[in-house]
Design a protein around this motif. Structure first.
Motif, PDB file in Angstrom:
ATOM      1  N   UNK A 183       0.832  -1.214   0.000  1.00  0.00           N
ATOM      2  CA  UNK A 183       0.000   0.000   0.000  1.00  0.00           C
ATOM      3  C   UNK A 183       0.865   1.263   0.000  1.00  0.00           C
ATOM      4  N   UNK A 184       1.955   1.231   0.748  1.00  0.00           N
ATOM      5  CA  UNK A 184       2.866   2.380   0.780  1.00  0.00           C
ATOM      6  C   UNK A 184       3.510   2.623  -0.569  1.00  0.00           C
ATOM      7  N   UNK A 185       3.903   1.545  -1.249  1.00  0.00           N
ATOM      8  CA  UNK A 185       4.497   1.687  -2.574  1.00  0.00           C
ATOM      9  C   UNK A 185       3.495   2.274  -3.568  1.00  0.00           C
ATOM     10  N   UNK A 186       2.246   1.847  -3.485  1.00  0.00           N
ATOM     11  CA  UNK A 186       1.216   2.380  -4.383  1.00  0.00           C
ATOM     12  C   UNK A 186       0.987   3.862  -4.108  1.00  0.00           C
ATOM     13  N   UNK A 187       0.891   4.230  -2.842  1.00  0.00           N
ATOM     14  CA  UNK A 187       0.683   5.641  -2.503  1.00  0.00           C
ATOM     15  C   UNK A 187       1.870   6.501  -2.919  1.00  0.00           C
ATOM     16  N   UNK A 188       3.089   5.980  -2.742  1.00  0.00           N
ATOM     17  CA  UNK A 188       4.278   6.726  -3.134  1.00  0.00           C
ATOM     18  C   UNK A 188       4.310   6.929  -4.648  1.00  0.00           C
ATOM     19  N   UNK A 189       3.966   5.908  -5.409  1.00  0.00           N
ATOM     20  CA  UNK A 189       3.949   6.037  -6.870  1.00  0.00           C
ATOM     21  C   UNK A 189       2.889   7.033  -7.313  1.00  0.00           C
ATOM     22  N   UNK A 190       1.738   7.040  -6.643  1.00  0.00           N
ATOM     23  CA  UNK A 190       0.682   7.990  -6.989  1.00  0.00           C
ATOM     24  C   UNK A 190       1.096   9.417  -6.650  1.00  0.00           C
ATOM     25  N   UNK A 191       1.813   9.606  -5.554  1.00  0.00           N
ATOM     26  CA  UNK A 191       2.242  10.951  -5.180  1.00  0.00           C
ATOM     27  C   UNK A 191       3.358  11.463  -6.082  1.00  0.00           C
ATOM     28  N   UNK A 192       4.269  10.578  -6.479  1.00  0.00           N
ATOM     29  CA  UNK A 192       5.389  11.010  -7.310  1.00  0.00           C
ATOM     30  C   UNK A 192       4.995  11.208  -8.770  1.00  0.00           C
ATOM     31  N   UNK A 193       4.223  10.292  -9.307  1.00  0.00           N
ATOM     32  CA  UNK A 193       3.928  10.330 -10.735  1.00  0.00           C
ATOM     33  C   UNK A 193       2.467  10.610 -11.042  1.00  0.00           C
TER      34      UNK A 193
END
Length: 90
Positions: free
Chosen positions: A45-55
């Motif tokens: 879930x953290x990886x998904x949120x980080x990808x959504x915030x960055x890209x």
């Protein structure tokens, strides 16, 4: 002793410490597996949120849209790429 079931309480008394240790080990194993899968889920879930915030969260699917509306959406400045798909998740 007419029945083998009469041996169960006697065996329970003799192996009381071993039975407790087995139950403690089983409970500990269940807690550890639950903790590991919980941490793995939080990591994903953290990886998904980080990808959504960055890209950005940029995937969208629109059904039944006319060519005119598609051109209008693709002309917006925040839209980088538009693709027309006939079938998704075939």
């Amino acid at each position: 002793m007419k029945n083998y079931l009469d041996l169960v309480p006697i065996s329970a008394k003799v192996h009381r410490k071993q039975n407790r240790m087995s139950i403690i080990c089983i409970v500990l194993a269940v807690f550890l597996v639950t903790a590991i899968f919980g941490m793995a889920d939080m990591f994903i879930r953290g990886q998904i949120l980080q990808a959504q915030q960055e890209k950005g969260n940029w995937h969208i699917g629109i059904r039944g849209i006319s060519d005119e509306d598609a051109k209008l959406i693709s002309s917006r400045p925040e839209v980088a790429t538009v693709a027309d798909y006939g079938v998704l998740n075939y």
